[in-house]
Design a protein around this motif. Structure first.
Motif, mmCIF file in Angstrom:
data_model
loop_
_atom_site.group_PDB
_atom_site.id
_atom_site.type_symbol
_atom_site.label_atom_id
_atom_site.label_comp_id
_atom_site.label_asym_id
_atom_site.label_seq_id
_atom_site.Cartn_x
_atom_site.Cartn_y
_atom_site.Cartn_z
ATOM 1 N N ASP A 116 0.666 -1.317 -0.017
ATOM 2 C CA ASP A 116 -0.002 0.021 -0.111
ATOM 3 C C ASP A 116 0.871 1.303 -0.020
ATOM 4 O OD1 ASP A 116 -2.870 1.182 0.499
ATOM 5 O OD2 ASP A 116 -1.426 2.220 2.105
ATOM 6 N N PRO A 117 0.746 2.207 -0.640
ATOM 7 C CA PRO A 117 1.399 3.714 -0.688
ATOM 8 C C PRO A 117 1.799 4.066 0.931
ATOM 9 C CG PRO A 117 -0.562 3.790 -2.310
ATOM 10 C CD PRO A 117 -0.709 2.451 -1.589
ATOM 11 N N TYR A 164 16.730 -8.762 0.868
ATOM 12 C CA TYR A 164 16.626 -8.542 -0.525
ATOM 13 C C TYR A 164 17.559 -7.391 -0.908
ATOM 14 C CZ TYR A 164 15.461 -9.415 -5.426
ATOM 15 O OH TYR A 164 15.499 -9.614 -6.941
ATOM 16 N N GLY A 165 17.720 -6.578 0.044
ATOM 17 C CA GLY A 165 18.406 -4.952 0.056
ATOM 18 C C GLY A 165 17.337 -3.956 -0.371
ATOM 19 N N ASP A 166 16.005 -4.118 -0.339
ATOM 20 C CA ASP A 166 15.133 -3.055 -0.735
ATOM 21 C C ASP A 166 14.907 -2.356 0.687
ATOM 22 O OD1 ASP A 166 13.095 -1.175 -1.312
ATOM 23 O OD2 ASP A 166 12.140 -2.824 -2.642
ATOM 24 N N VAL A 167 15.965 -1.384 1.113
ATOM 25 C CA VAL A 167 15.676 -0.566 2.325
ATOM 26 C C VAL A 167 14.323 0.267 2.259
ATOM 27 C CG1 VAL A 167 16.841 0.869 3.762
ATOM 28 C CG2 VAL A 167 18.414 -0.494 2.527
ATOM 29 N N ALA A 168 14.025 0.614 1.338
ATOM 30 C CA ALA A 168 13.250 1.587 1.047
ATOM 31 C C ALA A 168 11.884 1.038 1.457
ATOM 32 C CB ALA A 168 13.130 2.427 -0.065
ATOM 33 N N SER A 169 11.580 -0.170 0.624
ATOM 34 C CA SER A 169 10.112 -0.855 0.924
ATOM 35 C C SER A 169 10.271 -1.333 2.470
ATOM 36 C CB SER A 169 10.062 -2.002 0.059
ATOM 37 O OG SER A 169 8.863 -2.578 0.260
ATOM 38 N N ALA A 170 11.076 -1.889 2.877
ATOM 39 C CA ALA A 170 10.823 -2.282 4.541
ATOM 40 C C ALA A 170 10.770 -1.376 5.221
ATOM 41 C CB ALA A 170 11.948 -3.453 4.649
ATOM 42 N N GLY A 171 11.367 -0.103 5.024
ATOM 43 C CA GLY A 171 11.309 1.038 5.987
ATOM 44 C C GLY A 171 10.059 1.789 5.801
ATOM 45 N N ARG A 172 9.331 1.627 4.582
ATOM 46 C CA ARG A 172 7.944 2.379 4.591
ATOM 47 C C ARG A 172 7.192 1.233 5.342
ATOM 48 N NH1 ARG A 172 9.306 2.846 -0.909
ATOM 49 N NH2 ARG A 172 8.167 0.944 -1.426
ATOM 50 N N ARG A 174 -4.544 -7.615 13.318
ATOM 51 C CA ARG A 174 -4.647 -7.054 11.698
ATOM 52 C C ARG A 174 -5.255 -5.370 11.739
ATOM 53 N NH1 ARG A 174 -9.354 -10.062 8.194
ATOM 54 N NH2 ARG A 174 -11.115 -9.077 9.323
ATOM 55 N N PHE A 175 -4.726 -4.843 10.987
ATOM 56 C CA PHE A 175 -5.491 -3.551 10.655
ATOM 57 C C PHE A 175 -5.876 -3.254 9.250
ATOM 58 C CE2 PHE A 175 -2.115 -3.548 14.212
ATOM 59 C CZ PHE A 175 -2.799 -2.772 15.114
ATOM 60 N N THR A 176 -6.479 -2.399 9.130
ATOM 61 C CA THR A 176 -6.926 -1.572 7.690
ATOM 62 C C THR A 176 -5.620 -0.854 7.184
ATOM 63 O OG1 THR A 176 -7.965 0.006 8.582
ATOM 64 C CG2 THR A 176 -9.573 -1.707 8.196
ATOM 65 N N PHE A 177 -5.514 -0.573 6.201
ATOM 66 C CA PHE A 177 -4.359 0.319 5.670
ATOM 67 C C PHE A 177 -4.163 1.441 6.342
ATOM 68 C CE2 PHE A 177 -4.647 -2.344 1.288
ATOM 69 C CZ PHE A 177 -4.228 -3.608 2.098
#
Length: 370
Positions: A29-30, A62-70, A108-111
């Protein structure tokens, strides 16, 4: 660790890692939440801390720091807004009251961080410990300051040190009356991970968890599904790796992995538990990856590769990984009722893809190796 005798197979395994990353990030999700499954009727529109924390670990590896950080930003925001709720729950407990399950934080939560609008088996504490473990591990791996997520961390810590020993639903949203060993393991792992970064005496609670499990959660030398049980569960290897409730070189760890493999592993695919009737009780991708992860950590590289290859063999025609597969159903007569209720098995399941990334990384299979 990468076998050189089968380059075509290795290339396919790398491609599945690339696709897994693409599936996860495409559906993120954004606002940062990882949806459990984007098309499955009961999961669509919701994000679990448990699923998302494991998925974030795969993405981080995998190295995707930005996605995990979000994702961690999203959890931090959701929990930060729960500060007043947690303070109220803790105050009630201090007064000798027992808040009802319906008042506790949801699993669980909604987005946008709200509770769900439909009934669910919501009181589960494992995800809060799991997130602490996941965010600390990600920050250490990539040199990110935990100050970025301090508000959410403080809420999770306060919640867990107050309610760690309360019975709740397990990973599979069943048996609210029990204290589940995998839940206690996730809380233990989270508290130990965050201990260097908080003034709260979390290690005291962690040691109480360890003592409780040693006293009531071990049968015939292996960990059990819940305190006082003799059965095992496919989630129990997490108490070894990554959470360290029992050390990987201990007899209890070896006996637990052996018992899970003996009772639940068929040809590399792992069932949840022997009484599982959900969609007939199939083999779960993410549990195969979890057991493989543990085998790799224990030095059984061949065993870990067996699970990695089994997972790769389960991809759908779209190249996705489902929640479970039906090759060896434990209770086939119950499958039709779940299909009628919720439709086909969830696919893609982001948690499955995240766990594949973890095991693939453990065995050296990533796009960076190509």
């Amino acid at each position: 660790m990468i076998p050189t005798s089968a380059p075509e197979t290795t290339a396919a395994l790398r491609e599945l890692a690339r696709h897994s990353h693409a599936v996860i990030t495409e559906h993120q999700d954004p606002g940062g939440a990882y949806p459990a499954a984007p098309t499955f009727s009961a999961y669509r529109g919701y994000a679990w801390l448990r699923d998302g924390s494991f998925t974030a670990e795969g993405i981080s590896r995998y190295g995707d720091v930005a996605s995990a950080g979000r994702f961690h930003d999203w959890v931090d925001g959701v929990l930060g807004r729960r500060r007043e709720q947690v303070d109220s729950l803790r105050a009630a407990t201090a007064r000798g009251e027992t808040p009802p399950n319906e008042a506790m934080l949801p699993t669980r939560f909604t987005f946008d961080g709200a509770d769900g609008s439909d009934p669910w088996w919501d009181f589960q504490t494992d995800g809060y410990g799991l997130w602490l473990w996941s965010v600390v591990t990600h920050a250490a791996r990539h040199g990110v300051s935990l100050d970025r997520w301090r508000a959410g961390i403080d809420v999770a810590v306060d919640y867990l040190v107050t309610f760690w020993d309360r019975p709740c639903y397990d990973w599979w949203e069943e048996h609210v009356e029990h204290r589940h060993v995998s839940t206690l393991g996730a809380i233990y792992g989270g508290l130990v991970a965050i201990a260097p970064y908080t003034s709260v005496p979390v290690l005291e609670v962690a040691e109480r968890i360890r003592a409780l499990v040693e006293a009531e959660g071990v049968q015939d030398g292996h960990l059990t599904k819940w305190l006082g049980s003799s059965a095992v569960d496919g989630s129990l290897p997490s108490c070894v790796v990554p959470f360290g409730l029992v050390t990987p070189d201990s007899p209890t760890a070896a006996a637990t992995l052996a018992k899970v493999a003996r009772d639940l592993d068929v040809d590399g695919g792992v069932h949840r538990f022997t009484a599982d009737v959900f969609y007939g009780g199939g083999q779960w991708i993410l549990l195969s990856a979890l057991l493989g992860w543990n085998l790799a950590a224990a030095g059984d590289t061949a065993g870990a590769w067996r699970h990695l290859r089994w997972i790769a063999d389960q991809v759908t025609a779209d190249g996705d990984l489902p929640e479970q597969v039906d090759h060896h159903l434990l209770h086939p007569d119950s499958r039709a009722e779940w299909i009628a209720r919720w439709g086909s098995v969830a696919s893609p399941l982001l948690w499955s893809h995240g766990m594949y990334l973890i095991l693939a990384d453990e065995l050296g299979i990533t796009a960076k190796d190509a």
